[in-house]
Motif scaffolding. Sequence first.
Motif, PDB file in Angstrom:
ATOM      1  N   VAL A  57       0.832  -1.208   0.000  1.00 11.98           N
ATOM      2  CA  VAL A  57       0.000   0.000   0.000  1.00 11.98           C
ATOM      3  C   VAL A  57       0.864   1.254   0.000  1.00 11.98           C
ATOM      4  O   VAL A  57       2.003   1.235   0.456  1.00 11.98           O
ATOM      5  CB  VAL A  57      -0.927   0.045   1.244  1.00 11.98           C
ATOM      6  CG1 VAL A  57      -1.960  -1.083   1.213  1.00 11.98           C
ATOM      7  CG2 VAL A  57      -0.125  -0.032   2.548  1.00 11.98           C
ATOM      8  N   GLU A 115      13.203   3.987   7.647  1.00 10.68           N
ATOM      9  CA  GLU A 115      12.853   3.686   9.038  1.00 10.68           C
ATOM     10  C   GLU A 115      13.918   2.807   9.697  1.00 10.68           C
ATOM     11  O   GLU A 115      14.288   3.025  10.854  1.00 10.68           O
ATOM     12  CB  GLU A 115      11.481   2.992   9.097  1.00 10.68           C
ATOM     13  CG  GLU A 115      11.071   2.677  10.522  1.00 10.68           C
ATOM     14  CD  GLU A 115       9.594   2.338  10.673  1.00 10.68           C
ATOM     15  OE1 GLU A 115       8.900   2.188   9.647  1.00 10.68           O
ATOM     16  OE2 GLU A 115       9.141   2.231  11.820  1.00 10.68           O
ATOM     17  N   LEU A 130      15.965   3.787  13.060  1.00  9.44           N
ATOM     18  CA  LEU A 130      15.901   2.953  14.274  1.00  9.44           C
ATOM     19  C   LEU A 130      17.285   2.485  14.689  1.00  9.44           C
ATOM     20  O   LEU A 130      17.649   2.548  15.863  1.00  9.44           O
ATOM     21  CB  LEU A 130      15.011   1.724  14.029  1.00  9.44           C
ATOM     22  CG  LEU A 130      13.516   1.961  14.008  1.00  9.44           C
ATOM     23  CD1 LEU A 130      12.785   0.648  13.727  1.00  9.44           C
ATOM     24  CD2 LEU A 130      13.050   2.520  15.352  1.00  9.44           C
ATOM     25  N   GLU A 172      18.078  -8.234  17.612  1.00 11.85           N
ATOM     26  CA  GLU A 172      17.980  -6.792  17.847  1.00 11.85           C
ATOM     27  C   GLU A 172      17.006  -6.150  16.864  1.00 11.85           C
ATOM     28  O   GLU A 172      16.201  -5.286  17.232  1.00 11.85           O
ATOM     29  CB  GLU A 172      19.361  -6.142  17.713  1.00 11.85           C
ATOM     30  CG  GLU A 172      19.309  -4.639  17.961  1.00 11.85           C
ATOM     31  CD  GLU A 172      20.675  -4.016  18.229  1.00 11.85           C
ATOM     32  OE1 GLU A 172      21.702  -4.693  18.031  1.00 11.85           O
ATOM     33  OE2 GLU A 172      20.700  -2.844  18.649  1.00 11.85           O
ATOM     34  N   LEU A 173      17.053  -6.587  15.604  1.00 16.09           N
ATOM     35  CA  LEU A 173      16.156  -6.015  14.592  1.00 16.09           C
ATOM     36  C   LEU A 173      14.694  -6.283  14.951  1.00 16.09           C
ATOM     37  O   LEU A 173      13.838  -5.391  14.877  1.00 16.09           O
ATOM     38  CB  LEU A 173      16.479  -6.605  13.221  1.00 16.09           C
ATOM     39  CG  LEU A 173      15.784  -5.919  12.058  1.00 16.09           C
ATOM     40  CD1 LEU A 173      16.306  -4.498  11.899  1.00 16.09           C
ATOM     41  CD2 LEU A 173      16.003  -6.697  10.773  1.00 16.09           C
ATOM     42  N   LEU A 228      13.727  -4.000  17.918  1.00 17.09           N
ATOM     43  CA  LEU A 228      13.571  -2.593  17.525  1.00 17.09           C
ATOM     44  C   LEU A 228      12.287  -2.395  16.726  1.00 17.09           C
ATOM     45  O   LEU A 228      11.529  -1.453  16.964  1.00 17.09           O
ATOM     46  CB  LEU A 228      14.755  -2.142  16.671  1.00 17.09           C
ATOM     47  CG  LEU A 228      16.062  -1.859  17.412  1.00 17.09           C
ATOM     48  CD1 LEU A 228      17.156  -1.467  16.422  1.00 17.09           C
ATOM     49  CD2 LEU A 228      15.847  -0.735  18.421  1.00 17.09           C
ATOM     50  N   LEU A 229      12.053  -3.283  15.759  1.00 20.21           N
ATOM     51  CA  LEU A 229      10.883  -3.102  14.901  1.00 20.21           C
ATOM     52  C   LEU A 229       9.593  -3.341  15.660  1.00 20.21           C
ATOM     53  O   LEU A 229       8.588  -2.670  15.417  1.00 20.21           O
ATOM     54  CB  LEU A 229      10.963  -4.038  13.683  1.00 20.21           C
ATOM     55  CG  LEU A 229      12.046  -3.670  12.667  1.00 20.21           C
ATOM     56  CD1 LEU A 229      12.153  -4.749  11.587  1.00 20.21           C
ATOM     57  CD2 LEU A 229      11.763  -2.312  12.018  1.00 20.21           C
ATOM     58  N   HIS A 265       9.422  -0.068  18.251  1.00 17.57           N
ATOM     59  CA  HIS A 265       9.432   1.329  17.805  1.00 17.57           C
ATOM     60  C   HIS A 265       8.763   1.582  16.462  1.00 17.57           C
ATOM     61  O   HIS A 265       8.498   2.724  16.124  1.00 17.57           O
ATOM     62  CB  HIS A 265      10.878   1.841  17.730  1.00 17.57           C
ATOM     63  CG  HIS A 265      11.599   1.802  19.039  1.00 17.57           C
ATOM     64  ND1 HIS A 265      11.323   2.677  20.065  1.00 17.57           N
ATOM     65  CD2 HIS A 265      12.577   0.992  19.508  1.00 17.57           C
ATOM     66  CE1 HIS A 265      12.106   2.406  21.104  1.00 17.57           C
ATOM     67  NE2 HIS A 265      12.875   1.391  20.790  1.00 17.57           N
ATOM     68  N   SER A 266       8.540   0.559  15.635  1.00 20.72           N
ATOM     69  CA  SER A 266       7.972   0.833  14.312  1.00 20.72           C
ATOM     70  C   SER A 266       6.474   0.555  14.306  1.00 20.72           C
ATOM     71  O   SER A 266       5.925   0.018  15.265  1.00 20.72           O
ATOM     72  CB  SER A 266       8.647  -0.025  13.250  1.00 20.72           C
ATOM     73  OG  SER A 266       8.031  -1.289  13.183  1.00 20.72           O
ATOM     74  N   VAL A 267       5.810   0.927  13.220  1.00 20.83           N
ATOM     75  CA  VAL A 267       4.376   0.672  13.102  1.00 20.83           C
ATOM     76  C   VAL A 267       4.100  -0.767  12.704  1.00 20.83           C
ATOM     77  O   VAL A 267       2.953  -1.200  12.671  1.00 20.83           O
ATOM     78  CB  VAL A 267       3.723   1.595  12.040  1.00 20.83           C
ATOM     79  CG1 VAL A 267       3.839   3.058  12.447  1.00 20.83           C
ATOM     80  CG2 VAL A 267       4.305   1.382  10.650  1.00 20.83           C
ATOM     81  N   LEU A 268       5.137  -1.537  12.414  1.00 19.70           N
ATOM     82  CA  LEU A 268       4.935  -2.865  11.831  1.00 19.70           C
ATOM     83  C   LEU A 268       4.175  -3.821  12.730  1.00 19.70           C
ATOM     84  O   LEU A 268       3.267  -4.510  12.285  1.00 19.70           O
ATOM     85  CB  LEU A 268       6.278  -3.512  11.471  1.00 19.70           C
ATOM     86  CG  LEU A 268       7.115  -2.833  10.397  1.00 19.70           C
ATOM     87  CD1 LEU A 268       8.316  -3.694  10.066  1.00 19.70           C
ATOM     88  CD2 LEU A 268       6.291  -2.548   9.148  1.00 19.70           C
ATOM     89  N   LEU A 301       9.790  -6.513   4.847  1.00 24.70           N
ATOM     90  CA  LEU A 301       9.355  -6.139   6.207  1.00 24.70           C
ATOM     91  C   LEU A 301       8.027  -5.396   6.216  1.00 24.70           C
ATOM     92  O   LEU A 301       7.175  -5.636   7.073  1.00 24.70           O
ATOM     93  CB  LEU A 301      10.435  -5.277   6.884  1.00 24.70           C
ATOM     94  CG  LEU A 301      11.730  -6.008   7.258  1.00 24.70           C
ATOM     95  CD1 LEU A 301      12.811  -5.003   7.648  1.00 24.70           C
ATOM     96  CD2 LEU A 301      11.486  -6.996   8.388  1.00 24.70           C
ATOM     97  N   PHE A 302       7.843  -4.473   5.257  1.00 21.72           N
ATOM     98  CA  PHE A 302       6.632  -3.652   5.258  1.00 21.72           C
ATOM     99  C   PHE A 302       5.361  -4.485   5.049  1.00 21.72           C
ATOM    100  O   PHE A 302       4.264  -4.042   5.405  1.00 21.72           O
ATOM    101  CB  PHE A 302       6.735  -2.563   4.185  1.00 21.72           C
ATOM    102  CG  PHE A 302       5.612  -1.559   4.219  1.00 21.72           C
ATOM    103  CD1 PHE A 302       5.509  -0.629   5.253  1.00 21.72           C
ATOM    104  CD2 PHE A 302       4.643  -1.543   3.223  1.00 21.72           C
ATOM    105  CE1 PHE A 302       4.466   0.293   5.286  1.00 21.72           C
ATOM    106  CE2 PHE A 302       3.602  -0.615   3.249  1.00 21.72           C
ATOM    107  CZ  PHE A 302       3.508   0.303   4.279  1.00 21.72           C
ATOM    108  N   SER A 303       5.522  -5.694   4.494  1.00 15.24           N
ATOM    109  CA  SER A 303       4.328  -6.532   4.285  1.00 15.24           C
ATOM    110  C   SER A 303       3.679  -6.884   5.623  1.00 15.24           C
ATOM    111  O   SER A 303       2.493  -7.226   5.668  1.00 15.24           O
ATOM    112  CB  SER A 303       4.663  -7.785   3.475  1.00 15.24           C
ATOM    113  OG  SER A 303       5.559  -8.632   4.165  1.00 15.24           O
ATOM    114  N   SER A 326       1.314  -4.014   5.698  1.00 14.94           N
ATOM    115  CA  SER A 326       0.329  -3.961   4.604  1.00 14.94           C
ATOM    116  C   SER A 326      -0.655  -5.132   4.664  1.00 14.94           C
ATOM    117  O   SER A 326      -1.814  -4.992   4.263  1.00 14.94           O
ATOM    118  CB  SER A 326       1.026  -3.874   3.238  1.00 14.94           C
ATOM    119  OG  SER A 326       1.921  -4.935   3.059  1.00 14.94           O
TER     120      SER A 326
END
Lengths: 302, 302
Positions: free
Chosen positions: A119, A171, A175, B171-172, B175-176, B179-182, B215-217, B220
């Motif tokens: 998206v 991102e 991070l 660690e990844l 963090l994700l 802190h991320s929207v994922l 990652l973004f999937s 999405s």
Amino acid sequence: MTNAAFIAGDWGTSRLRLYLCAADGAVLDRREGEGASVPDCAGRFAAAVADWDRAYGKLPAVLGGMVGSTIGWKEVPYLECPARPGAVAGASLRFQAEERPIAIAPGLKCANAAGAPDVMRGEEVQILGALRLNPELASGRHLLCMPGTHVKWVRLEDGAVTGFQTALSGELFELLSRHSVLARDGGAVDPASEAFALGLTTARENEKSGLLHLLFSTRSRVVTGTMPKTDAASYLSGLIVGADVGAALALYAPGQVPLVCSPLLAALYARALGFYGVGASTIDGDAAALAGLVQIHAELNR
Amino acid sequence: MTNAAFIAGDWGTSRLRLYLCAADGAVLDRREGEGASVPDCAGRFAAAVADWDRAYGKLPAVLGGMVGSTIGWKEVPYLECPARPGAVAGASLRFQAEERPIAIAPGLKCANAAGAPDVMRGEEVQILGALRLNPELASGRHLLCMPGTHVKWVRLEDGAVTGFQTALSGELFELLSRHSVLARDGGAVDPASEAFALGLTTARENEKSGLLHLLFSTRSRVVTGTMPKTDAASYLSGLIVGADVGAALALYAPGQVPLVCSPLLAALYARALGFYGVGASTIDGDAAALAGLVQIHAELNR
């Protein structure tokens, strides 16, 4: 002037840019404000344009970006790819707010090359803008790169968006440089530096190995004394941008990639593309967003 | 007992585990404390073992992990690979602290498969422990996987560490997911879940595309309603662990991989290895660290 003038709003998660535009898109005035993630978009919009209202009456507005998401003003459904430029304007959500006509652009969705849904929201406006600013992109096959927090790699075929893929590069860099041990106090990213080039080379020569197995070298090069600490951010950026570009070009490698973004990101991605023998042209991201909103306004008032 | 007894200390960045051991390595008592990143390792160690001192006198201590780094008690230089097990004990830093003999194990360094320097500190003790607990690893060629914040993939040849590579997987993921929207509010990671398997499959089928573009999937799939939000953490974990395992096996794929880690991580990595047709055995990470310290103590007192 007031009859044909309008307001264009580039309204992302963290930032609002408002433009008072003449009928031909020329910018007469501008305002900035908080992003779409802050509550009460309707009230904040009304307050931001109040003095324009007093001077010119309630002008129509065209808005794009996260303002059309569930966290924004009103949710506008995603338009499915392939999507022709005209379809984006056509799928805008149009409504009246306090007697002002508002149009909010839809986002786009697709099944990406990895077989997952993907998206975008906001970049589709920049794509329309890129097509308006660079009409030669409207024919033939192009790969557009839109670097940012979430990088969008967009396939354009005869002006239609046939698909795209999102990379988390921006991102991830943020991070890792803020929260991990990799690049804390790691200096500023310099696109012209040898450290950035070393990151690009390391990424390109280890595509099989993959970014996950490369990131720690940012730390181990410093710990073993083979790289100064102040080079760490540039090196880390090189690894990430290099892996991003390498993965995108593995799917389709054109001779030239138009970059839609800020000047710093353009410098980083242009150098990375150069490592793969691919040229780059640059379209300023803010200018593309504005041009896209002007294009949507023109199409809605044709 | 007191003459041959000793103290073993597994002292990482964020945690200290102290064991009072009999001559044969049997654990008689234990203590926990703060990691090596907290100041004054010497004073904290003395305080932690004060009651053992009163009961048994000042026993010798063998310590391993970040306690031997620049942030720890005393820096112990890295030992260069290939490194035989006996060389690790031999390269320990030995000194007296308030009349107590102390030995701190060295870390290991190598040039990894990506042509970058790589380092470990603490895992070399676990490797010695794995060899002590599983003597069959001392002959032939093996690929050891040590999942954690920084995953170490270790090549063992006839008991010697010939090289290793660090993946930032743990660690990844942290963090994700923080802190991320994922994967915010993305549920708990379940190694047996379909979401974890979908992440593994997506990673395996898109090795060319690379983790950055996958990652973004996580986001999405949720945004488009094709995956419930509560599956996001498991899916994200599957993407990362899958990409990690895929990249490691691209360099060298044995029939079986010994995992040295906690039970949860062992379940995740065993399932991922299974997706590539590779079997897994498990050695508990804490048990391996203790066995490694016992081994070093035995070699130093041979």
